[in-house]
Design a protein around this motif. Structure first.
Motif, PDB file in Angstrom:
ATOM      1  N   ALA A 362       0.834  -1.205   0.000  1.00  0.00           N
ATOM      2  CA  ALA A 362       0.000   0.000   0.000  1.00  0.00           C
ATOM      3  C   ALA A 362       0.865   1.249   0.000  1.00  0.00           C
ATOM      4  O   ALA A 362       0.584   2.228  -0.712  1.00  0.00           O
ATOM      5  CB  ALA A 362      -0.936  -0.007   1.208  1.00  0.00           C
ATOM      6  N   SER A 363       1.955   1.224   0.770  1.00  0.00           N
ATOM      7  CA  SER A 363       2.886   2.356   0.788  1.00  0.00           C
ATOM      8  C   SER A 363       3.573   2.505  -0.560  1.00  0.00           C
ATOM      9  O   SER A 363       3.707   3.623  -1.091  1.00  0.00           O
ATOM     10  CB  SER A 363       3.916   2.155   1.896  1.00  0.00           C
ATOM     11  N   ARG A 366       1.267   4.105  -3.077  1.00  0.00           N
ATOM     12  CA  ARG A 366       1.157   5.565  -2.934  1.00  0.00           C
ATOM     13  C   ARG A 366       2.386   6.253  -3.505  1.00  0.00           C
ATOM     14  O   ARG A 366       2.273   7.267  -4.210  1.00  0.00           O
ATOM     15  CB  ARG A 366       0.982   5.927  -1.456  1.00  0.00           C
ATOM     16  N   THR A 367       3.567   5.722  -3.194  1.00  0.00           N
ATOM     17  CA  THR A 367       4.806   6.311  -3.708  1.00  0.00           C
ATOM     18  C   THR A 367       4.811   6.311  -5.229  1.00  0.00           C
ATOM     19  O   THR A 367       5.142   7.315  -5.877  1.00  0.00           O
ATOM     20  CB  THR A 367       6.026   5.529  -3.181  1.00  0.00           C
ATOM     21  N   ALA A 369       2.207   6.022  -7.337  1.00  0.00           N
ATOM     22  CA  ALA A 369       1.152   6.864  -7.904  1.00  0.00           C
ATOM     23  C   ALA A 369       1.535   8.335  -7.837  1.00  0.00           C
ATOM     24  O   ALA A 369       1.311   9.091  -8.794  1.00  0.00           O
ATOM     25  CB  ALA A 369      -0.163   6.617  -7.173  1.00  0.00           C
ATOM     26  N   ASN A 370       2.128   8.760  -6.720  1.00  0.00           N
ATOM     27  CA  ASN A 370       2.546  10.157  -6.595  1.00  0.00           C
ATOM     28  C   ASN A 370       3.654  10.487  -7.588  1.00  0.00           C
ATOM     29  O   ASN A 370       3.661  11.562  -8.200  1.00  0.00           O
ATOM     30  CB  ASN A 370       3.017  10.437  -5.168  1.00  0.00           C
ATOM     31  N   ARG A 420       4.200  16.238   3.179  1.00  0.00           N
ATOM     32  CA  ARG A 420       3.527  16.499   1.900  1.00  0.00           C
ATOM     33  C   ARG A 420       3.439  18.003   1.631  1.00  0.00           C
ATOM     34  O   ARG A 420       3.629  18.463   0.492  1.00  0.00           O
ATOM     35  CB  ARG A 420       2.120  15.891   1.903  1.00  0.00           C
TER      36      ARG A 420
END
Length: 439
Positions: A362-363, A366-367, A369-370, A420
């Motif tokens: 999951a982490s 996110r990394t 996708a960002n 962020r």
């Protein structure tokens, strides 16, 4: 339907990187593994060519990294986001990572598959050209085997095992059969890949160029070759073949001054063209009793982040490690001394695999996708925020270290909401220069 006479400890569906890595890790435990793939031979695919440090840790232990280097693998030490002109806006310097993890390795996807295949031990059997129809379930609902096409007399046949590994890709039939849900998101663009032969020195790193028309990604391959990815609209290349595509490619490269050195290499690139749709996916869970998801069956990301193949390898190794903890000590030394693999042992290992992998992936999702959003979003707000994030992260040593560590696949270092805001320059960072030393 006929019952197969063979009995295995593990059935692995899919002989891509994920399936081969799972077969290697589980076979090394002395388990009897049957690896199945519907393709009769591996295909040459222009993706899954860059290995991150996290995956290289696993491949080094297996001897696969050394084999790839002997066969011309190209070592890289930086992943760089650049302007159109070639200015480095954000450079992930792998040389600042711990000893042994200070670089990436680039090689052809099929060579990586070949090296993994050659490393499989005598406990692993491969059957190519075999279609898996569905998962077999016991009376209690537990996955207990697979139904294969092509049994005697043209009927189906059953193969049983206490552990089934679904490594059959983002559209996984076994995942759907197990009732595992997740969210798949298609990106509003495609990627076209071409292979070039360098007219001069090949690129020295993995470079993503930010342009008004999207991502341009370049990295070297063995033999002086270069991989070039270009972001396109969904229908931008429809009907473009031969000379028309070559002209499109020349314009697309010509619009990026930092890629001017590639212009002499474009003439013969059209014949190497491959076009990819791009999606991201994260399963809601990675196991049910008797079944584990590995690779794109459970987790898929944008290729720009070079994470998909790498997390497939580390997930396969994690599955094997969780099972190894529960097997008798003799199992990894002497297969003949190992007792029959029990369903209870498998399911305990699967519970541990789920608990460890779900937050890790999951982490990573996110990394990835960002990172993809920062360089591929063409909408005005996304471009502004993405460019700010690239520049502010690139100028902040602490955040840069965190992003490099996460991209390398060495374990998640979470970015807080405060981080962020500092990434897009909305808050100052008084800790910007507090970077761990080789950690």
């Amino acid at each position: 339907m006929t019952e197969a006479s063979a009995d295995y400890d593990v059935l692995v569906c899919g002989a891509g990187v994920a399936g081969l890595a799972a077969a290697r890790g589980l076979g090394d435990l002395g388990l009897r593994v049957l690896l199945l793939d519907k393709q009769r031979a591996p295909r040459a695919v222009a993706k899954g060519e860059v290995l991150q440090p996290g995956a290289l840790r696993v491949l080094r232990r297996w001897g696969t990294e050394q084999l790839l280097r002997q066969r011309g693998g190209v070592g890289l030490d930086r992943l760089v986001v650049r302007s159109r002109e070639g200015e480095a806006l954000m450079a992930l310097d792998y040389g600042r990572l711990p000893e042994g993890d200070r670089g990436l390795l680039a090689h052809d996807h099929r060579e990586i598959l070949t090296a993994l295949t050659e490393g499989l031990g005598p406990c692993v059997e491969i059957r190519r050209g075999t279609l898996v129809r569905e998962a077999l379930r016991a009376a209690d609902g537990r996955v207990s085997g697979l139904v294969l096409a092509g049994g005697e007399g043209g009927g189906d046949r059953v193969v049983r095992a206490p552990l089934v590994v679904a490594a059959d890709g983002i559209s996984s039939r076994l995942r759907r059969a197990a009732g595992i849900e997740g969210r798949r998101t298609d990106y509003p663009h495609r990627l076209v890949s071409v292979e070039l032969t360098a007219a001069g020195p090949a690129p020295a790193d993995f470079s993503a160029y930010l342009t008004g028309r999207g991502l341009r990604l370049v990295y070297p391959l063995p033999g002086g070759r270069i991989r070039l990815y270009l972001q396109t609209g969904p229908d931008e290349l429809r009907g473009l073949g031969g000379d028309a595509f070559t002209e499109w490619l020349a314009r697309a490269v010509g619009q990026v001054p930092g890629l001017a050195g590639l212009a002499p290499c474009l003439a013969d690139a059209a014949v190497t063209r491959q076009l990819f749709s791009v999606s991201r996916y994260l399963a809601g869970r990675f196991t049910v009793p008797g079944l584990a998801l590995v690779g794109e069956a459970g987790y898929a990301v944008h290729p720009m982040a070079a994470q998909g193949m790498n997390t497939a390898i580390t997930s396969a190794a994690a599955l094997a490690e969780q099972l190894a903890r529960l097997l008798p000590a003799t199992a990894t030394v002497d297969a003949a001394a190992r007792p029959r693999l029990e369903a209870a042992t498998v399911d305990a290992a699967l519970a541990a695999y789920q608990a460890e992998r779900r937050p890790f992936l999951a982490s990573a999702a996110r990394t990835s996708a960002n990172a993809a959003r920062m360089v591929t979003d063409l909408a005005w707000p996304g471009r502004v925020i993405g460019r700010r994030a690239v520049r502010c992260t690139g100028a902040n040593p602490r955040l840069l270290h965190t992003v490099t560590h996460n991209m390398a696949g060495l374990g998640p270092l979470p970015l807080t909401p405060l981080d962020r805001l500092q990434q897009i320059g909305l808050l100052p960072d008084p800790r910007a220069h507090r970077v761990p030393v080789n950690s």
